[in-house]
Design an enzyme around this catalytic site. Structure first.
Site, PDB file in Angstrom:
ATOM      1  N   CYS A  35       0.811  -1.213   0.000  1.00  0.00           N
ATOM      2  CA  CYS A  35       0.000   0.000   0.000  1.00  0.00           C
ATOM      3  C   CYS A  35       0.843   1.259   0.000  1.00  0.00           C
ATOM      4  CB  CYS A  35      -0.880   0.038   1.234  1.00  0.00           C
ATOM      5  SG  CYS A  35      -2.187  -1.151   1.152  1.00  0.00           S
ATOM      6  N   CYS A 104      -3.320   9.185   5.383  1.00  0.00           N
ATOM      7  CA  CYS A 104      -2.252   9.052   6.375  1.00  0.00           C
ATOM      8  C   CYS A 104      -2.807   9.231   7.785  1.00  0.00           C
ATOM      9  CB  CYS A 104      -1.147  10.087   6.137  1.00  0.00           C
ATOM     10  SG  CYS A 104      -0.296   9.877   4.569  1.00  0.00           S
TER      11      CYS A 104
END
Ligand SMILES: Cc1ncc(COP(=O)(O)O)c(C=O)c1O
Ligand code: FES
Lengths: 279, 389
Positions: A35, A104
């Site tokens: 990822c 994030c």
């Protein structure tokens, strides 16, 4: 080049709490190399309070900054408080994140949840979600459960926004229609059950809001009389503050507390707030 | 820009600085020489002459005839013009063959063609990014209108055997186009005895400004214009000529010829020095690409277990400008399609950094990067959960 805030750059260039806690009581592992970002959060927990938190992160500047901010937020929190942290709390500490980098902050929240689940001896909640839900985005292995969660917490209405927050849709793009119909469903339900603001606030949001009201609404009033105020702690709905300057020695300080501080906080933050003066 | 910090620019495959001589050459066409080259007056006619001088210079850099050069607005336009022209002129053929490592100017065009009902085949590459020639030959058949394979790859610098592929295409009656945007000016190109039908180039990769390019179309190969409009470029590219930039491109090509040897000796030496030292001084690093067949100015190095954007930001703080195959730098979520096509493992693809040099780089700059890089990598690895020391 991304337009990162100074806070993001500070946390990236000088990350706090890097490493692994020795004899950790809880570990949360999320993301993976494929990822492009991964985070391992380890916690030391004593009497239900997170006394230490450390991280290791593989990822871009905002992933590292989000991890660092997360460890700063959770230290000193009870498990119940920590559980309420959302990615928005991380974003607030960082000032802001570019839209495309919101995932994030979501990764930070997920690592914390995974760590809490680990502490309680549950399956990591991340996995839980994945088992509970149906995989919607095969490119990034994202379930409908997770899509609903990030959509609600971040008020997302478009499939492309979901991509920014949890990557779903950012590979082949084949799942974007599916994501959009999930979103449409979420907001149809939501419009039927209006949410009461305030109660949904996480502890960090609450503390930040209280600080803001203290700075913007209350301090200016006290300053007129040569006084001031400092936020000491927030425990549940109890706000502990210390009066400064003339206010601190004022014999009627309890009245100031009652009428100025508590009323303003009840008005602007939560009706259930109680103010306690720390001497 | 308010940056008094010294910039070390090693991102020349992204774009290059305009050579001061190029700037001098184009300046008059932004000021006093402003006439429209199509105008009948002497003023216009004078300007038109300079376009022809530029055309000769471009042609001469690639061993072509000036009549074979069409000026365009960029490399991307050249690519699109070439492919659409080929498809228009062979309406019965429905297939286009490209490679998996083409620039988005070709890859995305291919996706658009698929939406329009064409069949687009992408030839695979091996772990060094070399095209699987057998597979490529299988893909090219009599239904193929055009084959387009880049001369050199922008990310790895790999050079492809385009002459050989052009012959294969010819055998099947397909046209052959090559995106030579990264190759022109860096390696010798001579189209005089070539089977290549069309070739794209772009000004800003060889010290001319952005927004000007050219398409070579071999004499005898039919061409259908991409834009409808006026009769500029002998009716092959409508639109009033971007005279200053065309003149600049001409000058840049003239200079590129004089620097060709330098490119393949000095610039190559800088690249080699950097590569050798980074590999020797930093553990778990490797070069992506075909070391034997590469542009002299490019190296693509994977720093394993860390992520490219973080590396670039730390480099940027030292004034070092490079680029990365990492997903995070572009806002896309997947690492470079080139590295993925090569099967570079994710542990390495996310941490791939490209350094690309030009004649403006110095050995002192290379030494500085060599000196700074280990600490940057160490710092990020210390944070990485995958790094075990
Ligand atoms: C191989 C290749 N083809 C095409 C292009 C596009 O050229 P331009 O930017 O002039 O459109 C580039 C530049 O990025 C390139 O590297
Ligand atoms: S399935 Fe979601 S992006 Fe491919």
């Amino acid at each position: 080049m991304w337009d990162y805030t100074n806070k993001v750059m500070d946390h990236f260039l000088d990350p706090k709490n890097v490493g692994e806690v020795e004899n950790a009581d809880a570990v949360g592992d999320v993301g993976n190399m494929t990822c492009g970002d991964a985070l391992r959060l380890s916690l030391k927990i004593e009497d239900n309070v997170i006394v230490d938190a450390k991280f290791k992160t593989f990822g871009c500047a905002s992933a590292i900054a989000s991890s660092s901010a997360l460890t700063e937020i959770v230290k000193g929190m009870t498990i119940e408080e920590a559980e309420k942290i959302t990615n928005q709390d991380i974003v607030k500490i960082l000032g802001d994140l570019p839209e495309e980098k919101m995932h994030c902050s979501v990764m930070g929240m997920e690592a914390l949840q995974a760590a809490i689940a680990d502490y309680r001896g549950e399956e990591a909640s991340d996995d839980d979600d994945d088992h509970e839900g149906r995989i919607v985005c095969t490119c990034f292995g994202v379930t409908d459960v997770k899509i609903r969660k990030v959509a609600k917490e971040n008020k997302l209405h478009d499939a492309e926004e979901v991509t920014n927050y949890c990557k779903a849709g950012g590979g082949c793009g084949g799942c974007l229609d599916d994501i959009q119909s999930i979103l449409d469903g979420v907001w149809r339900e939501e419009s039927k059950t209006p949410v009461s603001t305030g109660k949904e606030m996480s502890i960090v949001q609450k503390v930040m809001k209280i600080q803001e009201v203290l700075d913007k609404e209350i301090t200016p009033l006290l300053e007129q009389d040569g006084g001031g105020i400092e936020l000491i702690d927030v425990v549940g709905d109890v706000v502990k503050v210390k009066l400064r300057g003339r206010c601190a020695v004022c014999p009627t300080s309890h009245i100031t507390m009652q009428h100025t501080v508590q009323d303003k906080l009840r008005e602007f933050v939560l009706p259930s707030i109680e103010v306690e003066e720390v001497k | 820009m308010s940056n008094d910090k010294k910039i070390i620019y090693v991102d020349n495959n992204a774009t290059t600085a305009v050579d001061p001589l190029v700037f001098e050459a184009m300046k008059p066409f932004l000021t006093e020489m402003y006439a429209n080259p199509s105008s009948i007056h002497t003023f216009g006619g004078q300007v038109a002459k300079y376009i022809e001088v530029a055309r000769e210079s471009v042609a001469s850099l690639i061993g072509a005839n000036p009549k074979e050069i069409i000026f365009t607005s960029c490399g991307t336009e050249s690519d699109s013009s070439a492919i659409y022209s080929a498809l228009h002129l062979c309406p019965k053929k429905k297939k286009v063959v490209v490679s998996k490592v083409e620039h988005p100017a070709i890859i995305a065009l291919g996706q658009e063609l698929v939406r329009r009902g064409y069949k687009v085949e992408e030839a695979p590459v091996d772990s060094h990014g070399r095209i699987d020639m057998e597979r490529l030959e299988e893909l090219i058949d009599d239904d193929t209108a055009v084959v387009s394979i880049m001369w050199a790859n922008n990310e790895t610098g790999n050079i492809y055997p385009v002459e050989k592929i052009a012959k294969i295409a010819k055998k099947h009656g397909a046209l052959f186009h090559t995106d030579a945007v990264q190759a022109v000016g860096k390696i010798d190109i001579n189209l005089a005895e070539s089977d290549i039908d069309m070739l794209s180039l772009s000004g800003h990769k060889l010290h001319a400004p952005k927004g000007v390019g050219a398409l070579y179309v071999k004499r005898g190969v039919r061409f259908r214009p991409f834009l409808a409009g006026g009769h500029q470029e002998r009716s092959r590219r409508a639109g009033t000529e971007n005279v200053p930039s065309i003149v600049a491109l001409g000058k840049a090509c003239e200079l590129a010829r004089t620097y060709m040897k330098y490119e393949n000796t000095h610039i190559k030496a800088l690249r080699d020095k950097l590569e050798k030292n980074l590999l020797a001084n930093i553990k778990s690093t490797k070069v992506n690409g075909d070391i034997e067949n590469r542009l002299p100015n490019t190296t693509n190095i994977s720093f394993e277990f860390i992520e490219g954007e973080s590396i670039l930001i730390l480099l940027d703080r030292l004034g070092i400008c490079a680029s990365s195959g990492s997903a995070c730098t572009t806002g896309s979520l997947e690492p470079s399609h080139v590295l993925r096509a090569m099967g570079v493992p994710y542990t390495a693809a996310h941490g791939a950094i490209r350094f690309s040099f030009s004649r403006y780089n110095t050995e002192a700059e290379v030494d500085y990067i060599i000196e700074q890089m280990p600490a940057i990598i160490e710092r990020l690895r210390a944070i990485s959960p995958f790094w075990e020391g």
